[in-house]
Write an enzyme that holds these catalytic residues in place. Structure first.
Site, PDB file in Angstrom:
ATOM      1  N   SER A   2       0.829  -1.205   0.000  1.00 31.98           N
ATOM      2  CA  SER A   2       0.000   0.000   0.000  1.00 31.98           C
ATOM      3  C   SER A   2       0.860   1.250   0.000  1.00 31.98           C
ATOM      4  O   SER A   2       2.031   1.221   0.395  1.00 31.98           O
ATOM      5  CB  SER A   2      -0.913   0.018   1.228  1.00 31.98           C
TER       6      SER A   2
ATOM      7  N   GLY B  19      -3.010  -0.597  -3.906  1.00 32.89           N
ATOM      8  CA  GLY B  19      -1.881  -0.007  -3.199  1.00 32.89           C
ATOM      9  C   GLY B  19      -1.406   1.308  -3.753  1.00 32.89           C
ATOM     10  O   GLY B  19      -0.344   1.803  -3.366  1.00 32.89           O
TER      11      GLY B  19
ATOM     12  N   PRO C 275      -8.117  -0.235  -6.480  1.00 32.81           N
ATOM     13  CA  PRO C 275      -7.851   1.023  -5.773  1.00 32.81           C
ATOM     14  C   PRO C 275      -8.853   1.256  -4.656  1.00 32.81           C
ATOM     15  O   PRO C 275     -10.051   1.035  -4.824  1.00 32.81           O
ATOM     16  CB  PRO C 275      -8.006   2.079  -6.878  1.00 32.81           C
TER      17      PRO C 275
ATOM     18  N   ARG D  17      -3.414   5.924  12.259  1.00 31.39           N
ATOM     19  CA  ARG D  17      -2.328   5.685  11.319  1.00 31.39           C
ATOM     20  C   ARG D  17      -1.008   6.335  11.736  1.00 31.39           C
ATOM     21  O   ARG D  17       0.070   5.787  11.487  1.00 31.39           O
ATOM     22  CB  ARG D  17      -2.710   6.141   9.910  1.00 31.39           C
TER      23      ARG D  17
ATOM     24  N   CYS E  80      -4.923   9.062  26.403  1.00 34.23           N
ATOM     25  CA  CYS E  80      -3.876   8.858  27.407  1.00 34.23           C
ATOM     26  C   CYS E  80      -2.729   8.035  26.844  1.00 34.23           C
ATOM     27  O   CYS E  80      -2.423   6.939  27.324  1.00 34.23           O
ATOM     28  CB  CYS E  80      -4.461   8.210  28.653  1.00 34.23           C
ATOM     29  N   GLU E  81      -2.102   8.544  25.797  1.00 29.61           N
ATOM     30  CA  GLU E  81      -0.949   7.926  25.161  1.00 29.61           C
ATOM     31  C   GLU E  81      -0.020   9.022  24.669  1.00 29.61           C
ATOM     32  O   GLU E  81      -0.472   9.971  24.017  1.00 29.61           O
ATOM     33  CB  GLU E  81      -1.361   7.066  23.955  1.00 29.61           C
TER      34      GLU E  81
ATOM     35  N   TYR F 108      -8.865   4.364   5.789  1.00 30.80           N
ATOM     36  CA  TYR F 108      -8.443   3.652   6.990  1.00 30.80           C
ATOM     37  C   TYR F 108      -8.596   4.434   8.286  1.00 30.80           C
ATOM     38  O   TYR F 108      -8.312   3.887   9.354  1.00 30.80           O
ATOM     39  CB  TYR F 108      -7.000   3.135   6.849  1.00 30.80           C
TER      40      TYR F 108
END
Length: 472
Positions: free
Chosen positions: A242, A280, A323, A366, A397-398, A427
């Site tokens: 991709s 991709g 696609p 992502r 909380c990251e 995505y």
């Protein structure tokens, strides 16, 4: 390179990428990062003829804005450029019933890779004969439903699946519930590693998808499908990864897959009618990305296949592509509201400005998952302040909850401002989660100055619906 165990945000490295340049006017859009109708008027972002601020006033933030005209035009561009191919929209990028209907109206086929995606497609009235069914671990129940629904092709991914599919088809033919064989493509790995992130490069040998050409598993899979009652083999399927911009990967893959195609004809006496080159195709997330136009891709890929077929002395099979990101990715942006702005001093006298928004890794994983780069713009007003290098972060909380790692924003950015991030169609909503019990945002289609909610915002009732211990 090895990632820091606490996440890439903790790793050493430069504080801004070398490709990022300070803009002459921080209010300007970079057109090729945005959908075709996106524009600024007096600093206010408009998409689909609507001021983003007006959409937010009615629907709040965070929210995904889907530019219908842009989506349809990109779908048509692939359909027309690849006019001699079968074009399958990869539903995993983003799928809802409205998008499935758009795809049907624009004359494309559809890929699904789960029973849930198949359910959405069928609920939308999509012709099952134009659906391809992917997945590396389809259950017997999923295969039976796919066959009973009349999907146009099942892309098999393991010897176990071939056995399951053959048994399910044979059983349904014997009971009269279906009368036709199940059409099959065999997914193969061509040993090509696309120039992309390890987790989305899918044609090298050491990964879960497909049958290896090198090991001989691909040839054996073809033999088993041909020997199975109730299965009709259409051809070979290859997908090299991709977010790919270079056609050289397709060239190597096509050469190896077509060599197998020729071997099948020579040794098994079967000329396969089709071949799928996968998808991709990359999009522009930032100014460092330069995707090819579909017409250029079509020309290059067609020339590659024609050349290899001539070299092998074989007829060219009917081709298909898939696609997904390249259609929906640029068609959507995500709009957030700024909550806080924090300046943090770093070593050596440097500083970083953290702009916190009301979304984050629950609506766009992502950046954390792939170390992906994004851009953004102030969407609600014009600014005369100078550019400031900022980092757009979420509310989770990251430490790795980062939406845009580095981008120039106006130095006067403040709580209450709207920020829009382009290129979030692929995505982002598909991989959205309820982390920290966040409610997943709505998808709002905009066109000709009007807005339509195509996926509503989740509610607290939705959040608690599966919590069997919840009481009012």
């Amino acid at each position: 390179m090895h990632a820091h165990e606490a996440g890439w945000a903790h790793a050493d490295g430069s504080r801004s990428p070398s490709w990022l340049r300070q803009p002459g006017d921080v209010n300007d859009l970079v057109p090729h990062l945005w959908s075709k109708t996106a524009q600024k008027q007096d600093g206010v972002l408009y998409v689909g003829g609507m001021a983003v601020a007006d959409v937010v006033a009615e629907h709040n933030t965070p929210a995904y804005l889907l530019d219908e005209d842009d989506f349809r035009s990109r779908a048509r561009a692939f359909r027309d450029a690849f006019s001699t191919y079968d074009v399958f929209y990869a539903g995993k990028a983003f799928l809802c019933t409205t998008v499935a209907r758009w795809i049907a109206e624009e004359g494309l086929n559809l890929d699904v890779c789960s029973d849930g995606e198949l359910t959405v497609a069928l609920r939308a009235g999509f012709d099952p004969a134009k659906i391809g069914y992917h997945g590396n671990n389809k259950s017997l129940m999923e295969l039976r439903r796919a066959v009973a629904s009349g999907v146009g092709r099942v892309i098999v991914d393991s010897f176990t699946e071939i056995e399951r599919l053959a048994a399910a088809t044979k059983e349904m033919i014997s009971t009269g519930s279906i009368t036709e064989p199940t059409r099959v493509m065999v997914r193969v790995t061509a040993g090509v590693e696309a120039h992309t992130h390890e987790y989305i490069a899918t044609a090298h040998e050491d990964q879960k998808f497909g049958f290896s050409i090198t090991s001989g598993d691909a040839f054996e899979a073809v033999r088993r499908v041909l020997d199975a009652d109730g299965l009709e083999l259409l051809g070979l399927h290859s997908h090299i990864g991709s977010q790919i911009f270079d056609s050289s990967g397709f060239e190597v893959a096509a050469r190896r897959v077509l060599a197998l195609h020729a071997r099948i004809a020579d040794e098994l006496g079967t000329t396969l009618p089709e071949m799928d080159l996968g998808g991709g195709f990359g999009i522009a997330y930032t100014t460092q990305d330069d995707p090819a136009d579909p017409s250029i891709l079509a020309k290059e890929m067609s020339e590659i296949v024609a050349h290899e077929c001539r070299a092998l002395g074989i007829d060219q099979p009917r081709l298909s592509i898939e696609p997904g990101r390249a259609i929906v990715g640029p068609s959507m942006c995500t709009v957030y509201t700024v909550g806080t702005v924090k300046n943090v001093e770093l070593d050596g006298g440097a500083a970083r400005t953290y702009v916190s928004v009301d979304g984050g890794m629950s609506d766009n994983i992502r950046t954390a998952l792939y170390d992906a780069d994004y851009s953004c713009t102030l969407a609600s007003r014009a600014s005369t302040a100078p550019p400031l290098l900022g980092r757009i972060v979420g509310k989770h909380c990251e430490a790795g909850d980062i939406v845009v790692k580095d981008e120039f924003v106006p130095a006067d950015i403040a709580p209450g401002d709207l920020i829009a991030v382009p290129g979030t169609g692929a995505y982002c909503r598909s991989m959205a989660s309820n982390y920290n019990h966040a409610l997943r945002p709505p998808v709002i289609a905009v066109r000709d100055g009007s807005a339509q909610v195509v996926v509503r915002r989740e509610t607290v009732d939705d959040l608690l619906a599966t919590d069997v211990g919840a009481v009012e």
